[in-house]
Write an enzyme that holds these catalytic residues in place. Structure first.
Site, PDB file in Angstrom:
ATOM      1  N   MET A   1       2.254  -0.727 -13.335  1.00  0.00           N
ATOM      2  CA  MET A   1       3.593  -0.876 -12.779  1.00  0.00           C
ATOM      3  C   MET A   1       4.293   0.441 -12.527  1.00  0.00           C
ATOM      4  O   MET A   1       5.414   0.423 -12.031  1.00  0.00           O
ATOM      5  CB  MET A   1       4.422  -1.705 -13.736  1.00  0.00           C
ATOM      6  N   PRO A   2       3.666   1.589 -12.838  1.00  0.00           N
ATOM      7  CA  PRO A   2       4.414   2.832 -12.572  1.00  0.00           C
ATOM      8  C   PRO A   2       4.688   3.017 -11.083  1.00  0.00           C
ATOM      9  O   PRO A   2       3.986   2.445 -10.230  1.00  0.00           O
ATOM     10  CB  PRO A   2       3.472   3.928 -13.081  1.00  0.00           C
ATOM     11  N   TYR A   3       5.690   3.839 -10.814  1.00  0.00           N
ATOM     12  CA  TYR A   3       6.003   4.234  -9.442  1.00  0.00           C
ATOM     13  C   TYR A   3       5.990   5.762  -9.395  1.00  0.00           C
ATOM     14  O   TYR A   3       6.632   6.420 -10.225  1.00  0.00           O
ATOM     15  CB  TYR A   3       7.387   3.720  -9.034  1.00  0.00           C
ATOM     16  N   THR A  40       0.385  -0.222  -9.615  1.00  0.00           N
ATOM     17  CA  THR A  40       0.867   1.166  -9.545  1.00  0.00           C
ATOM     18  C   THR A  40       1.067   1.562  -8.087  1.00  0.00           C
ATOM     19  O   THR A  40       0.164   1.395  -7.269  1.00  0.00           O
ATOM     20  CB  THR A  40      -0.140   2.113 -10.224  1.00  0.00           C
ATOM     21  N   VAL A  41       2.263   2.068  -7.788  1.00  0.00           N
ATOM     22  CA  VAL A  41       2.619   2.450  -6.420  1.00  0.00           C
ATOM     23  C   VAL A  41       2.748   3.978  -6.340  1.00  0.00           C
ATOM     24  O   VAL A  41       3.351   4.599  -7.212  1.00  0.00           O
ATOM     25  CB  VAL A  41       3.947   1.783  -6.008  1.00  0.00           C
TER      26      VAL A  41
END
Lengths: 67, 67, 67, 67, 67, 67
Positions: A1-3, A40-41
């Site tokens: 889920m990190p950006y 992760t984006v």
């Protein structure tokens, strides 16, 4: 889920290099607790050298001096 | 006074859609305490699919596979 | 796949209000072409009024004057 | 070592104006404790008026009304 | 000269993990043209799970459901 | 209408210094075409030295070495 947002000057990164960067950063982040690579984006902003300053000076000017 | 930055892939959002997005987000934020719609700022960044990665892969490649 | 960053002053938004904001913004974005709500990310930054300026003045000072 | 991101609408800032902005912001930041101008980075994003909303309305529409 | 901003939920990344992340991302970026590791900046934002939404829902709620 | 985000390490900037920074940056931006100081927003993020890397190393470690 990190950006992750990566800002670089627009000086010729290829699609292949960007693809490897995205894969590499996503892998690094998967080592942190609770981070899912699937969501992760990574967004890359390529910025003109006229719009990037460092040390109080535009990169365009620094490049002219060879630094 | 809120500031909102929306990053989307550059895949054909129309001016009308962006206008409705700005109006909608500004209205949602006006429900929070102390937020003045008159000074709410919304900035939309449209990013090339070569510069957006998810799940370790560029969106350009995902789109080719149909996902 | 959109990414949204919302910056607001830290003046008492509740968890319920933040939950509704996330749901509302995600729904608005699902109206744009190619945007998948399942991977839409919304990050809220709550900023101290000493760290937010508008009109050349800290919000802390504006609040003291009642505006 | 500070990092500054400036977002403005794309309405004709010249290279000279951007150069002065970078120099001025870098100097202002050097007054804070522990900030080294040599590594201070300033990135300017110029945003189309169709992608900038204020008061719930696109800047493009505001400009048409003369505000 | 690149600038990288990493946003993660605040779920227990250690200083050692953050140190390795900074070193790894800086090395990855040094493979791009014209990027100097000495001035590469990486900023990590750790965000409360009440302030991070994905799929229209706060991470706090997702964690309660075990996802 | 510009929006400015300033990221600095959290090393003791006072409220007075932040107030002067906001006033100074807002004045600098008012020299650009079409920028209204009344709606210029400046947000300052103060980041822990454990969360800021430069040259592949956390600032916390650099400070220990005296640089």
């Amino acid at each position: 889920m990190p950006y992750v947002n990566i800002k670089i000057t627009n000086e010729g990164a290829t699609k292949q290099q960007k693809s490897e960067l995205v894969a590499g950063v996503t892998e690094l982040l998967s080592k942190l607790p609770g981070k899912n690579p699937a969501t992760t984006v990574v967004v890359i902003d390529e910025v003109e050298t006229d719009n990037w300053g460092i040390g109080g000076e535009l990169v365009t000017e620094r490049r002219k001096r060879g630094s």
